[in-house]
Enzyme design. Sequence first.
Site, PDB file in Angstrom:
ATOM      1  N   LYS A  48     -10.366  -2.476  -7.849  1.00  0.00           N
ATOM      2  CA  LYS A  48     -10.842  -1.095  -8.057  1.00  0.00           C
ATOM      3  C   LYS A  48      -9.674  -0.146  -8.251  1.00  0.00           C
ATOM      4  O   LYS A  48      -9.799   0.848  -8.945  1.00  0.00           O
ATOM      5  CB  LYS A  48     -11.793  -0.643  -6.954  1.00  0.00           C
ATOM      6  CG  LYS A  48     -11.226  -0.666  -5.580  1.00  0.00           C
ATOM      7  CD  LYS A  48     -12.288  -0.276  -4.586  1.00  0.00           C
ATOM      8  CE  LYS A  48     -11.901  -0.614  -3.172  1.00  0.00           C
ATOM      9  NZ  LYS A  48     -11.683  -2.042  -2.894  1.00  0.00           N
ATOM     10  N   LYS A  71       0.825  -1.210   0.000  1.00  0.00           N
ATOM     11  CA  LYS A  71       0.000   0.000   0.000  1.00  0.00           C
ATOM     12  C   LYS A  71       0.862   1.264   0.000  1.00  0.00           C
ATOM     13  O   LYS A  71       0.550   2.223  -0.706  1.00  0.00           O
ATOM     14  CB  LYS A  71      -0.968  -0.002   1.186  1.00  0.00           C
ATOM     15  CG  LYS A  71      -2.094  -1.016   1.006  1.00  0.00           C
ATOM     16  CD  LYS A  71      -3.013  -1.059   2.209  1.00  0.00           C
ATOM     17  CE  LYS A  71      -4.115  -2.088   2.010  1.00  0.00           C
ATOM     18  NZ  LYS A  71      -4.943  -2.265   3.200  1.00  0.00           N
ATOM     19  N   LYS A  80      -5.444  -8.686 -12.703  1.00  0.00           N
ATOM     20  CA  LYS A  80      -6.333  -8.941 -11.559  1.00  0.00           C
ATOM     21  C   LYS A  80      -7.408  -7.841 -11.469  1.00  0.00           C
ATOM     22  O   LYS A  80      -7.071  -6.650 -11.537  1.00  0.00           O
ATOM     23  CB  LYS A  80      -5.502  -8.953 -10.268  1.00  0.00           C
ATOM     24  CG  LYS A  80      -6.354  -9.133  -9.034  1.00  0.00           C
ATOM     25  CD  LYS A  80      -5.618  -8.839  -7.731  1.00  0.00           C
ATOM     26  CE  LYS A  80      -6.639  -8.831  -6.614  1.00  0.00           C
ATOM     27  NZ  LYS A  80      -6.397  -8.107  -5.453  1.00  0.00           N
TER      28      LYS A  80
HETATM   29  P1  ADP Z   1      -9.684  -4.322  -4.457  1.00  0.00           P
HETATM   30  O1  ADP Z   1      -8.463  -5.037  -5.034  1.00  0.00           O
HETATM   31  O2  ADP Z   1     -10.691  -4.010  -5.508  1.00  0.00           O
HETATM   32  O3  ADP Z   1      -9.293  -3.122  -3.618  1.00  0.00           O
HETATM   33  P2  ADP Z   1     -10.114  -5.583  -1.918  1.00  0.00           P
HETATM   34  O4  ADP Z   1      -8.633  -5.687  -1.672  1.00  0.00           O
HETATM   35  O5  ADP Z   1     -10.914  -4.606  -1.117  1.00  0.00           O
HETATM   36  O6  ADP Z   1     -10.370  -5.365  -3.478  1.00  0.00           O
HETATM   37  O7  ADP Z   1     -10.712  -7.049  -1.749  1.00  0.00           O
HETATM   38  C1  ADP Z   1     -11.730  -7.436  -0.857  1.00  0.00           C
HETATM   39  C2  ADP Z   1     -11.878  -8.943  -0.923  1.00  0.00           C
HETATM   40  O8  ADP Z   1     -12.183  -9.386  -2.268  1.00  0.00           O
HETATM   41  C3  ADP Z   1     -10.588  -9.701  -0.518  1.00  0.00           C
HETATM   42  O9  ADP Z   1     -10.957 -10.794   0.317  1.00  0.00           O
HETATM   43  C4  ADP Z   1     -10.004 -10.209  -1.815  1.00  0.00           C
HETATM   44  O10 ADP Z   1      -9.351 -11.441  -1.621  1.00  0.00           O
HETATM   45  C5  ADP Z   1     -11.220 -10.347  -2.734  1.00  0.00           C
HETATM   46  N1  ADP Z   1     -10.831  -9.973  -4.127  1.00  0.00           N
HETATM   47  C6  ADP Z   1     -10.641  -8.720  -4.601  1.00  0.00           C
HETATM   48  N2  ADP Z   1     -10.296  -8.725  -5.917  1.00  0.00           N
HETATM   49  C7  ADP Z   1     -10.257 -10.040  -6.285  1.00  0.00           C
HETATM   50  C8  ADP Z   1      -9.986 -10.723  -7.527  1.00  0.00           C
HETATM   51  N3  ADP Z   1      -9.691 -10.045  -8.638  1.00  0.00           N
HETATM   52  N4  ADP Z   1     -10.049 -12.067  -7.525  1.00  0.00           N
HETATM   53  C9  ADP Z   1     -10.370 -12.764  -6.402  1.00  0.00           C
HETATM   54  N5  ADP Z   1     -10.667 -12.184  -5.217  1.00  0.00           N
HETATM   55  C10 ADP Z   1     -10.603 -10.845  -5.140  1.00  0.00           C
END
Ligand code: ADP
Length: 323
Positions: free
Chosen positions: A192, A110, A189
């Site tokens: 957001k 981060k 991947k």
């Molecule tokens: P972002 O990457 O959009 O910020 P987060 O880190 O807030 O998403 O993810 C929240 C949850 O969703 C976590 O438990 C994460 O493992 C799952 N997750 C997020 N993006 C993916 C993805 N592309 N594939 C599988 N799981 C995901």
Amino acid sequence: MRLLSGVQPSGKLHLGNYFGAMRQHIENQDRHECFIFIANYHALTTIQDAKLLRELTRDVALDYLALGLDPAKALLFRQSDVPEVCELAWILSTVTGKGLLERAVSYKDKTAKGLPASMGLFSYPILQAADILIYRSEAVPVGKDQVQHIEMTADMAGYFHNTYACDVFVMPKAMLNEAAIVPGVDGEKMSKSYGNTIDIFDEPGPAKKKIMGLKTDSTPVAEPKNPDTCNVFALLRLFASNEERAEWAARYRAGGMGYGDAKKRLAELYEERFGPARERRRKLAADAGYVEDVLAECGRRARAVAEGVMEDVRKACGIVTAG
Ligand code: ADP
Ligand code: TRP
């Protein structure tokens, strides 16, 4: 078994969140005792706009309820309705070495992405450990990126037990789902922060447009294609039944199929899965009091559990409360 998981209210939820996390949370409500909370204290490390945080918090609650989380079966609550987690986070921080936190991959990731290195971001895993330990959670369903935090939680529980020669916490285990990483529209991947998402509650028009725009290679229609390296197939397989998945894999390999056909079917499946949830969400959103009532009531029940554990923690370390 008691399961707990938290979701940060830090933006619109997308297919990666759904298949990687939320779907398991909702399915588990029929098999286990589930605590699902909206991690709004954690979100303060990235969202520093009061109105936005309030809206996003409510949005996550609406999303879960619309997708089928049943508050009669599972608890859905706001992290901040159990303020004792902050007290426990402090207590855990006094038995945890700085070195443990310096090894946290998510902090390094981060800050490398440009987030300010606040103390909150640095001690994020301590608050997460408090979330888990305060309910004596046995299993924590999360994606691979969170496994280190669950291991650190067990470490912190161990430090507390050793320091105070007690056994107040349950050692939690990460519960990994088999869902691979869900790809976004560009094949990276879905996240957001990469701007490549297909959101769960997109309107049908924009969602279809994003699906039709999914990146594919330029293999001509007539030629055989490899489903295992195709983004469209990677998403299609998440929505389709086993039979349909096998059928599409065979069509890919046989040739004579354009990626457009697979995309059209994917758009239909998206609509079948999320269309009814979108309707439910609209109705829930119109009922101003309902979501608040669910969160408040679930929060009260979660807090009662947390209070019991905190009494044991306070006793173990000599913090005396009035009365
Ligand atoms: P972002 O990457 O959009 O910020 P987060 O880190 O807030 O998403 O993810 C929240 C949850 O969703 C976590 O438990 C994460 O493992 C799952 N997750 C997020 N993006 C993916 C993805 N592309 N594939 C599988 N799981 C995901
Ligand atoms: N760190 C988790 C995420 O980014 C959210 C979270 C906070 C959490 N506290 C938790 C997850 C406790 C599981 C258990 O996705």
